[in-house]
Design a protein around this motif. Structure first.
Motif, PDB file in Angstrom:
ATOM      1  N   TRP A 168      43.964  40.556  47.900  1.00 20.62           N
ATOM      2  CA  TRP A 168      42.792  41.037  47.184  1.00 20.62           C
ATOM      3  C   TRP A 168      41.542  40.615  47.940  1.00 20.62           C
ATOM      4  CZ3 TRP A 168      42.692  44.009  42.779  1.00 20.62           C
ATOM      5  CH2 TRP A 168      43.933  44.298  42.228  1.00 20.62           C
ATOM      6  N   ARG A 169      40.561  41.505  47.989  1.00 22.86           N
ATOM      7  CA  ARG A 169      39.330  41.265  48.735  1.00 22.86           C
ATOM      8  C   ARG A 169      38.142  41.194  47.785  1.00 22.86           C
ATOM      9  NH1 ARG A 169      38.665  44.684  53.836  1.00 22.86           N
ATOM     10  NH2 ARG A 169      40.067  43.058  54.533  1.00 22.86           N
ATOM     11  N   LEU A 170      37.232  40.277  48.091  1.00 18.23           N
ATOM     12  CA  LEU A 170      35.992  40.128  47.351  1.00 18.23           C
ATOM     13  C   LEU A 170      34.854  40.484  48.307  1.00 18.23           C
ATOM     14  CD1 LEU A 170      35.124  37.337  44.944  1.00 18.23           C
ATOM     15  CD2 LEU A 170      33.589  37.737  46.826  1.00 18.23           C
ATOM     16  N   MET A 191      29.323  41.998  42.726  1.00 19.31           N
ATOM     17  CA  MET A 191      30.370  41.865  43.659  1.00 19.31           C
ATOM     18  C   MET A 191      31.585  42.567  43.124  1.00 19.31           C
ATOM     19  SD  MET A 191      31.572  38.019  44.009  1.00 19.31           S
ATOM     20  CE  MET A 191      30.207  38.052  45.082  1.00 19.31           C
ATOM     21  N   VAL A 192      32.414  43.001  44.041  1.00 20.50           N
ATOM     22  CA  VAL A 192      33.580  43.811  43.716  1.00 20.50           C
ATOM     23  C   VAL A 192      34.835  43.119  44.220  1.00 20.50           C
ATOM     24  CG1 VAL A 192      34.733  45.864  44.642  1.00 20.50           C
ATOM     25  CG2 VAL A 192      32.583  46.087  43.524  1.00 20.50           C
ATOM     26  N   GLN A 198      27.964  41.528  54.915  1.00 18.19           N
ATOM     27  CA  GLN A 198      28.904  41.232  55.991  1.00 18.19           C
ATOM     28  C   GLN A 198      30.015  40.287  55.552  1.00 18.19           C
ATOM     29  OE1 GLN A 198      26.576  39.702  59.215  1.00 18.19           O
ATOM     30  NE2 GLN A 198      25.048  41.297  59.002  1.00 18.19           N
ATOM     31  N   VAL A 199      29.894  39.694  54.372  1.00 18.56           N
ATOM     32  CA  VAL A 199      30.858  38.708  53.905  1.00 18.56           C
ATOM     33  C   VAL A 199      32.008  39.417  53.193  1.00 18.56           C
ATOM     34  CG1 VAL A 199      31.203  36.725  52.391  1.00 18.56           C
ATOM     35  CG2 VAL A 199      29.065  36.979  53.655  1.00 18.56           C
ATOM     36  N   ARG A 200      33.236  39.129  53.643  1.00 19.20           N
ATOM     37  CA  ARG A 200      34.449  39.636  52.997  1.00 19.20           C
ATOM     38  C   ARG A 200      35.412  38.467  52.864  1.00 19.20           C
ATOM     39  NH1 ARG A 200      34.581  44.700  56.841  1.00 19.20           N
ATOM     40  NH2 ARG A 200      33.241  46.066  55.632  1.00 19.20           N
TER      41      ARG A 200
END
Length: 104
Positions: free
Chosen positions: A21-23, A1-2, A48-50
């Motif tokens: 910040w986005r994961l 994951m980023v 699809q999960v953000r």
């Protein structure tokens, strides 16, 4: 994951939503072309999960609580180039945003 700080879209003039910040999950499988309709299909539903967080530390803490392996993609330094230098003939030098803030 980023975990990263998303930039604004090409049609977006403002900076709304660019300070969170986005994961996101990294892809686990390649997409393919669905034969009946020709659409792009994928078996990877986690793509699809953000998830958005107010700080990088909050995103890291969440990922660690879930037991996920993560990596942080640091944002590139922003550069500001004045639209119209002196008389419009010379190329304007790029100025760091931090330099502008310290000059004000």
């Amino acid at each position: 994951m980023v975990i990263f700080l998303p930039g604004r879209g090409v049609t977006q003039a403002g900076r709304a939503g660019t300070r969170r910040w986005r994961l996101e999950f990294e892809p686990e499988s390649r997409p393919w072309i669905e034969p009946l309709m020709g659409w792009t299909a994928s078996a990877d539903t986690r793509r699809q999960v953000r998830l958005d967080f107010p700080t990088r530390e909050a995103a890291i803490a969440f990922a660690e609580r879930q037991g996920w392996r993560w990596r942080v993609r640091e944002p590139a330094p922003q550069r500001f180039r004045p639209a119209c230098p002196d008389d419009g003939t010379a190329e304007a030098p790029a100025i760091e945003l931090a330099e502008l803030a310290s000059a004000a």
